[in-house]
Each structure stands twice: as structure tokens, then as C-alpha cells.
Design a protein around this motif. Structure first.
Motif, PDB file in Angstrom:
ATOM      1  N   SER A 169       0.825  -1.215   0.000  1.00 51.74           N
ATOM      2  CA  SER A 169       0.000   0.000   0.000  1.00 51.74           C
ATOM      3  C   SER A 169       0.855   1.259   0.000  1.00 51.74           C
ATOM      4  O   SER A 169       2.043   1.228   0.363  1.00 51.74           O
ATOM      5  CB  SER A 169      -0.899   0.012   1.237  1.00 51.74           C
TER       6      SER A 169
ATOM      7  N   ARG B  77       2.894  10.292   1.541  1.00 53.86           N
ATOM      8  CA  ARG B  77       1.978   9.472   0.731  1.00 53.86           C
ATOM      9  C   ARG B  77       1.751  10.066  -0.654  1.00 53.86           C
ATOM     10  O   ARG B  77       1.688   9.321  -1.631  1.00 53.86           O
ATOM     11  CB  ARG B  77       0.654   9.265   1.459  1.00 53.86           C
TER      12      ARG B  77
ATOM     13  N   THR C 120       2.120   8.064  -4.062  1.00 59.01           N
ATOM     14  CA  THR C 120       0.984   7.967  -4.976  1.00 59.01           C
ATOM     15  C   THR C 120       1.385   8.366  -6.389  1.00 59.01           C
ATOM     16  O   THR C 120       0.989   7.717  -7.370  1.00 59.01           O
ATOM     17  CB  THR C 120      -0.190   8.834  -4.480  1.00 59.01           C
TER      18      THR C 120
ATOM     19  N   ASP D 217       1.192   5.939  -9.547  1.00 58.56           N
ATOM     20  CA  ASP D 217       0.449   6.337 -10.747  1.00 58.56           C
ATOM     21  C   ASP D 217       1.301   6.159 -11.999  1.00 58.56           C
ATOM     22  O   ASP D 217       0.810   5.734 -13.047  1.00 58.56           O
ATOM     23  CB  ASP D 217      -0.026   7.788 -10.638  1.00 58.56           C
TER      24      ASP D 217
ATOM     25  N   GLU E  40       1.426   2.547 -12.848  1.00 53.68           N
ATOM     26  CA  GLU E  40       0.158   2.157 -13.494  1.00 53.68           C
ATOM     27  C   GLU E  40       0.156   2.591 -14.951  1.00 53.68           C
ATOM     28  O   GLU E  40      -0.235   1.829 -15.838  1.00 53.68           O
ATOM     29  CB  GLU E  40      -1.025   2.785 -12.766  1.00 53.68           C
TER      30      GLU E  40
ATOM     31  N   SER F 273      -4.774  -0.941 -10.923  1.00 61.92           N
ATOM     32  CA  SER F 273      -5.469  -0.405  -9.763  1.00 61.92           C
ATOM     33  C   SER F 273      -6.891  -0.927  -9.745  1.00 61.92           C
ATOM     34  O   SER F 273      -7.552  -1.006 -10.770  1.00 61.92           O
ATOM     35  CB  SER F 273      -5.483   1.118  -9.817  1.00 61.92           C
TER      36      SER F 273
ATOM     37  N   GLY G  62      -9.179   0.672  -8.157  1.00 62.97           N
ATOM     38  CA  GLY G  62     -10.006   1.837  -7.866  1.00 62.97           C
ATOM     39  C   GLY G  62      -9.664   2.412  -6.503  1.00 62.97           C
ATOM     40  O   GLY G  62      -8.811   1.895  -5.790  1.00 62.97           O
ATOM     41  N   GLN G  63     -10.338   3.477  -6.143  1.00 63.64           N
ATOM     42  CA  GLN G  63     -10.046   4.157  -4.895  1.00 63.64           C
ATOM     43  C   GLN G  63     -10.232   3.217  -3.701  1.00 63.64           C
ATOM     44  O   GLN G  63     -11.267   2.580  -3.548  1.00 63.64           O
ATOM     45  CB  GLN G  63     -10.947   5.375  -4.720  1.00 63.64           C
ATOM     46  N   GLY G  64      -9.207   3.139  -2.871  1.00 63.44           N
ATOM     47  CA  GLY G  64      -9.266   2.303  -1.690  1.00 63.44           C
ATOM     48  C   GLY G  64      -9.043   0.822  -1.951  1.00 63.44           C
ATOM     49  O   GLY G  64      -9.080   0.016  -1.034  1.00 63.44           O
ATOM     50  N   LYS G  65      -8.825   0.454  -3.184  1.00 62.31           N
ATOM     51  CA  LYS G  65      -8.619  -0.952  -3.532  1.00 62.31           C
ATOM     52  C   LYS G  65      -7.121  -1.253  -3.601  1.00 62.31           C
ATOM     53  O   LYS G  65      -6.303  -0.368  -3.784  1.00 62.31           O
ATOM     54  CB  LYS G  65      -9.261  -1.287  -4.885  1.00 62.31           C
TER      55      LYS G  65
ATOM     56  N   ARG H 217      -3.690  -2.376  -5.159  1.00 60.76           N
ATOM     57  CA  ARG H 217      -3.051  -2.434  -6.474  1.00 60.76           C
ATOM     58  C   ARG H 217      -2.434  -3.807  -6.637  1.00 60.76           C
ATOM     59  O   ARG H 217      -1.928  -4.388  -5.681  1.00 60.76           O
ATOM     60  CB  ARG H 217      -1.951  -1.371  -6.571  1.00 60.76           C
TER      61      ARG H 217
END
Length: 67
Positions: free
Chosen positions: A18, A30, A34, A38, A41, A48, A50-53, A55
Motif C-alpha cells: 500500500s 503518501r 501515490t 500512478d 500504473e 489499480s 479503484g479508490q481504496g482498492k 493495487r
């Protein structure tokens, strides 16, 4: 950060650490992590959920050794 794939032996489909974990490991914020995630990705290395999921590893980059 892509070296984590090799160091930890992560294969396609494996969960990637994470952003919070990586920020602590590297001693950076963070948002910095991030941005790096990104980019991984965008390069097709990570997927990914999605948000909060979580990777996941999509592909392991092949590094050429330089002499």
C-alpha cells in the motif's frame, strides 16, 4: 520503486504494498508515493482496483544490464 517487484519476488496478480506502507518504508509522504504508483500504473506495471482498492502487479518489467 519498481525494484520492489524483484526484491520481494512479486509476480503478475500479486498484491503490491500500500501507499501507506511504502511511505513508511521509504520515509517519504503518501502523495509522493501515490505519484510514483500512478506512473507505474501508466507504464502498465501495476493495475489499480479503484479508490481504496489494492493495487496488483500487472507485469514485471525486464531490466537490461548495462556494462
Amino acid at each position: 520503486m519498481a525494484e520492489i517487484l524483484t526484491i520481494e519476488g512479486l509476480k503478475p496478480g500479486a498484491e503490491f504494498p500500500s501507499a501507506s506502507e511504502l511511505a513508511g518504508r521509504f520515509g517519504v509522504s503518501r502523495p509522493t508515493v501515490t505519484k510514483a504508483l500512478d506512473r507505474l500504473e501508466a507504464a502498465g506495471v501495476l493495475a489499480s482496483g479503484g479508490q481504496g482498492k489494492v493495487r496488483t502487479v500487472r507485469a514485471v518489467p525486464i531490466r537490461e544490464e548495462r556494462s
